[in-house]
Design a protein around this motif. Structure first.
Motif, mmCIF file in Angstrom:
data_model
loop_
_atom_site.group_PDB
_atom_site.id
_atom_site.type_symbol
_atom_site.label_atom_id
_atom_site.label_comp_id
_atom_site.label_asym_id
_atom_site.label_seq_id
_atom_site.Cartn_x
_atom_site.Cartn_y
_atom_site.Cartn_z
ATOM 1 N N ASP A 156 18.169 -8.427 23.894
ATOM 2 C CA ASP A 156 17.221 -8.893 24.903
ATOM 3 C C ASP A 156 16.084 -9.726 24.316
ATOM 4 O O ASP A 156 15.111 -10.037 24.999
ATOM 5 N N GLY A 157 16.189 -10.086 23.020
ATOM 6 C CA GLY A 157 15.174 -10.888 22.373
ATOM 7 C C GLY A 157 14.141 -10.084 21.617
ATOM 8 O O GLY A 157 13.287 -10.661 20.938
ATOM 9 N N GLY A 158 14.199 -8.775 21.727
ATOM 10 C CA GLY A 158 13.272 -7.931 20.995
ATOM 11 C C GLY A 158 13.724 -7.698 19.562
ATOM 12 O O GLY A 158 14.725 -8.254 19.098
ATOM 13 N N VAL A 159 12.974 -6.878 18.861
ATOM 14 C CA VAL A 159 13.260 -6.562 17.460
ATOM 15 C C VAL A 159 13.193 -5.051 17.286
ATOM 16 O O VAL A 159 12.633 -4.331 18.122
ATOM 17 N N PHE A 160 13.766 -4.552 16.183
ATOM 18 C CA PHE A 160 13.676 -3.120 15.895
ATOM 19 C C PHE A 160 13.554 -2.905 14.394
ATOM 20 O O PHE A 160 13.907 -3.775 13.588
ATOM 21 N N ALA A 161 13.047 -1.733 14.040
ATOM 22 C CA ALA A 161 12.924 -1.343 12.641
ATOM 23 C C ALA A 161 13.372 0.096 12.493
ATOM 24 O O ALA A 161 13.217 0.916 13.407
ATOM 25 N N ALA A 162 13.935 0.408 11.328
ATOM 26 C CA ALA A 162 14.334 1.772 10.994
ATOM 27 C C ALA A 162 14.074 1.984 9.513
ATOM 28 O O ALA A 162 14.224 1.057 8.710
ATOM 29 N N ALA A 163 13.684 3.200 9.150
ATOM 30 C CA ALA A 163 13.374 3.504 7.752
ATOM 31 C C ALA A 163 13.740 4.937 7.443
ATOM 32 O O ALA A 163 13.582 5.834 8.273
ATOM 33 N N SER A 164 14.214 5.157 6.225
ATOM 34 C CA SER A 164 14.654 6.483 5.819
ATOM 35 C C SER A 164 13.483 7.423 5.588
ATOM 36 O O SER A 164 12.482 7.047 4.966
ATOM 37 N N PRO A 165 13.600 8.669 6.045
ATOM 38 C CA PRO A 165 12.588 9.668 5.699
ATOM 39 C C PRO A 165 12.756 10.203 4.281
ATOM 40 O O PRO A 165 11.888 10.926 3.790
ATOM 41 N N ARG A 166 13.848 9.860 3.610
ATOM 42 C CA ARG A 166 14.073 10.336 2.245
ATOM 43 C C ARG A 166 12.975 9.795 1.322
ATOM 44 O O ARG A 166 12.705 8.607 1.297
ATOM 45 N N GLY A 167 12.387 10.673 0.546
ATOM 46 C CA GLY A 167 11.310 10.261 -0.344
ATOM 47 C C GLY A 167 9.958 10.198 0.306
ATOM 48 O O GLY A 167 8.944 10.038 -0.369
ATOM 49 N N GLU A 168 9.897 10.278 1.629
ATOM 50 C CA GLU A 168 8.647 10.364 2.381
ATOM 51 C C GLU A 168 7.694 9.197 2.113
ATOM 52 O O GLU A 168 6.471 9.366 2.140
ATOM 53 N N VAL A 185 17.405 3.901 2.804
ATOM 54 C CA VAL A 185 17.795 2.706 3.542
ATOM 55 C C VAL A 185 16.656 2.232 4.434
ATOM 56 O O VAL A 185 16.026 3.022 5.139
ATOM 57 N N CYS A 186 16.391 0.929 4.393
ATOM 58 C CA CYS A 186 15.411 0.268 5.259
ATOM 59 C C CYS A 186 16.138 -0.823 6.025
ATOM 60 O O CYS A 186 16.952 -1.554 5.441
ATOM 61 N N ALA A 187 15.849 -0.952 7.323
ATOM 62 C CA ALA A 187 16.570 -1.932 8.134
ATOM 63 C C ALA A 187 15.670 -2.488 9.226
ATOM 64 O O ALA A 187 14.791 -1.797 9.744
ATOM 65 N N THR A 188 15.894 -3.750 9.559
ATOM 66 C CA THR A 188 15.347 -4.346 10.772
ATOM 67 C C THR A 188 16.461 -5.135 11.439
ATOM 68 O O THR A 188 17.497 -5.417 10.839
ATOM 69 N N GLY A 189 16.231 -5.486 12.690
ATOM 70 C CA GLY A 189 17.261 -6.242 13.383
ATOM 71 C C GLY A 189 16.761 -6.844 14.671
ATOM 72 O O GLY A 189 15.606 -6.641 15.091
ATOM 73 N N ALA A 190 17.662 -7.606 15.304
ATOM 74 C CA ALA A 190 17.350 -8.309 16.547
ATOM 75 C C ALA A 190 18.100 -7.649 17.699
ATOM 76 O O ALA A 190 19.298 -7.367 17.598
ATOM 77 N N ARG A 191 17.391 -7.411 18.792
ATOM 78 C CA ARG A 191 17.999 -6.854 20.000
ATOM 79 C C ARG A 191 18.591 -7.969 20.862
ATOM 80 O O ARG A 191 18.157 -9.120 20.794
#
Length: 598
Positions: free
Chosen positions: A579-591, A571-577
């Protein structure tokens, strides 16, 4: 406990299934680009560095939130079947199903045009900036992923003796490059560069250049090369025979990527958007509509009740996918009825404490459901090892190595609230021979269409086969952008991403925690790819799900298979906070999936 940090920024965020693509996408922000430029830049890089999972002639649904218009749209990068693709054309060849590889299942390429449509309509950067990193990696080289090396090795005899253009592209001295080897595709680099040069020669306007590049691909030298190849080539395919293809230059000239409205439902105060039923996207929404009636938080994460409830809801939703989904331009798909609260309540009442072993599609609006029985695979059973690999509709080497990639994913969000997510796939190196002079093979998404007259997903000229590709874009209940995510995984995409979403929304995990939590999926429904296997009571769970929950699931009648920890999904994801900021998240599966926040 997380293995990766939460990534926050103030300018832009990118997450994708390859670190080079994420880095290239993030660099687009530094050049003044927005989320759409970042995502497209990453996508073109992924076409180069993950050739075993996608390519320019593949397909992709792209979901966008346009902050200026305050609306969610879907850019359809799924090309249709050729005008000569009829059920009769396949039956006359003695086929019971569309082959998994070769030229017969080739659709109009969709990915290239869809990304240029995104750049032209929503982006800011010139197409030269968007294509530059992909051209550079194709020309100068990139480190080959281990699974790409394994797949090329498995197919090396085919590439040497039969698909010789693929051999020239992927082999080094007749052998597969080793994992980590620096590999190049200069012909693909020249293809991209020629498209760019011809587009720039036509106009200096940014948007017009993007449209010119689309025209060049679908009516210019790319379409001509594909038309010439399809008119003469009869390569070996998964049937063990030589079959010519049906796609023509006229089919390509007749198609352009379209921008559509998404399908949407509310869940726990959020608005969840998916592509239409030409994808499997609405099955995510059907699962949410069923789960709305359960208190998952009360069950507790990882409990037997949690897993059982989600699995049984998935069975009902995916059964409806099998009976009802298809291209809504060619079939009467009852989406409104399938998402009607009264229908969902009636379906929810079917769930008991014991697992169902029966495929149970519903009757939305009183319609009578029909799921065709699948004929034995038309794949040849006797022959070299590479023939078995071709007969698997997805890269079988991925399953055999306990990996979970058969697709890619890109998500991007910027400080203005623009958001995009896509799951590019198809046109991978095992799908069909590389087209001479272009450096890439055609996609074989036609394998997902059925030869069952009267079914919503029956193959037909100009019709999109119902695909498994399924990104998700979520807004708050007042329409503000919130979260964009997806994963590789074929039929499991809308189970693994559902678990991520439930982990975040129902169980209160942060996006990175939600990605890394142990996951699971049902194997109840026939897969969309050859050989269309199913295990009606099968449930796969990652090591990390409590032993007490696994024991209880087995006691209830589930047939549980425990897979290694961190083995299901990317799973890969980004989003909006807020407070106007942004974030990203990414799976460690598969490295190899990485997020970047600026």
């Amino acid at each position: 406990m997380r293995s990766r940090p939460e990534l926050h920024g103030t300018n832009g965020a990118v997450s994708s299934t390859h670190w080079l693509a994420s880095a290239a996408g993030a660099a687009a922000f530094d050049r003044g680009g927005n989320a759409f430029d970042a995502a497209a830049t990453a996508a073109f890089v992924i076409q180069v560095v993950e050739p075993h999972l996608n390519g320019p002639a593949g397909d992709t649904p792209i979901m966008v939130y346009d902050a200026a218009a305050e609306e969610v749209k879907v850019v359809c990068g799924q090309g249709p079947m050729p005008s000569a693709a009829t059920v009769g054309a396949f039956r006359e060849r003695g086929l019971a199903e569309v082959p998994a590889s070769g030229l017969l299942p080739a659709c109009v390429p969709g990915a290239f045009g869809a990304w240029l449509r995104v750049v032209g309509r929503y982006g800011r950067l010139p197409i030269a900036d968007v294509l530059a990193p992909a051209i550079r990696y194709a020309e100068d080289g990139y480190p080959l992923l281990p699974n790409a090396s394994r797949m090329i090795s498995a197919l090396a005899p085919l590439f040497r003796d039969e698909w010789t253009e693929s051999g020239a592209t992927y082999l080094n001295g007749g052998r597969a490059p080793k994992p980590g080897a620096r590999v190049r595709n200069p012909i693909l680099a020249r293809t991209f560069q020629r498209i760019l040069d011809e587009a720039k020669a036509r106009t200096s306007n940014r948007e017009a250049q993007a449209e010119a590049a689309i025209d060049i691909f679908y009516e210019g030298f790319v379409a001509e090369a594909i038309d010439d190849f399809m008119a003469t080539a009869k390569p070996l395919d998964s049937t063990g025979s030589r079959n010519a293809g049906l796609l023509t230059g006229a089919d390509m000239a007749a198609w352009r990527p379209v921008v559509e409205d998404p399908v949407v439902v509310g869940y726990r105060g959020l608005l969840v958007h998916k592509p239409g039923p030409w994808s499997q996207g609405p099955v995510f929404l059907q699962q949410l509509a069923l789960l709305e009636g359960f208190d998952l938080k009360e069950f507790g994460f990882g409990s037997a009740d949690h897993l059982h409830t989600v699995v049984e809801c998935a069975k009902l939703a995916f059964a409806d996918r099998e009976a009802w989904y298809g291209d809504p331009n060619h079939a009467d798909v009852p989406i409104a009825a399938l998402l009607d609260p009264e229908y969902s309540a009636a379906r929810r009442a079917l769930i008991s404490g014991a697992p169902s072993s029966i495929l149970r599609p519903g009757s939305p609006g009183g319609r009578v459901p029909w799921v065709p029985s699948f004929a034995p695979s038309s794949t040849a059973t006797d022959g070299p090892d590479w023939l078995a690999e071709l007969g698997e509709g997805i890269p079988a080497i991925m399953r055999l190595t306990a990996s979970t990639g058969d697709t890619t994913c890109i998500s991007a969000t910027d400080r203005e609230g623009n958001m995009v997510v896509a799951t590019p796939s198809g046109g991978w190196l095992k799908s069909s021979p590389v087209v001479p002079g272009l450096g890439f093979p055609l996609g074989t998404r036609g394998q997902m269409a059925l030869l069952a007259e009267g079914h919503n997903n029956v193959l037909a000229p100009g019709k999109r086969p119902r695909t498994t590709l399924s990104p998700t874009l979520v807004c708050t209940d007042d329409g503000r952008p919130y979260l964009a995510f997806g994963t590789p995984g074929g039929d499991q995409q809308d189970q693994w991403t559902l678990n991520f979403f439930l982990n975040h929304v129902d169980f209160g995990m942060s996006p990175q925690q939600a990605i890394e939590a142990a996951t699971f999926h049902s194997e109840h429904v026939p897969t969309s790819f050859s050989p269309r296997q199913s295990f009606p009571l099968g449930v796969s769970v990652e090591d990390g799900i409590p032993e007490t929950a696994i024991a209880e699931l087995r006691r209830r009648g589930h047939q549980v298979r425990v897979t290694p920890a961190m083995s299901l999904g990317k799973v890969c994801a980004t989003g909006a906070r807020s407070d106007g900021g942004v974030f990203a998240a990414a799976s460690p599966r598969g490295e190899q999936a990485y997020g970047v926040a600026r």
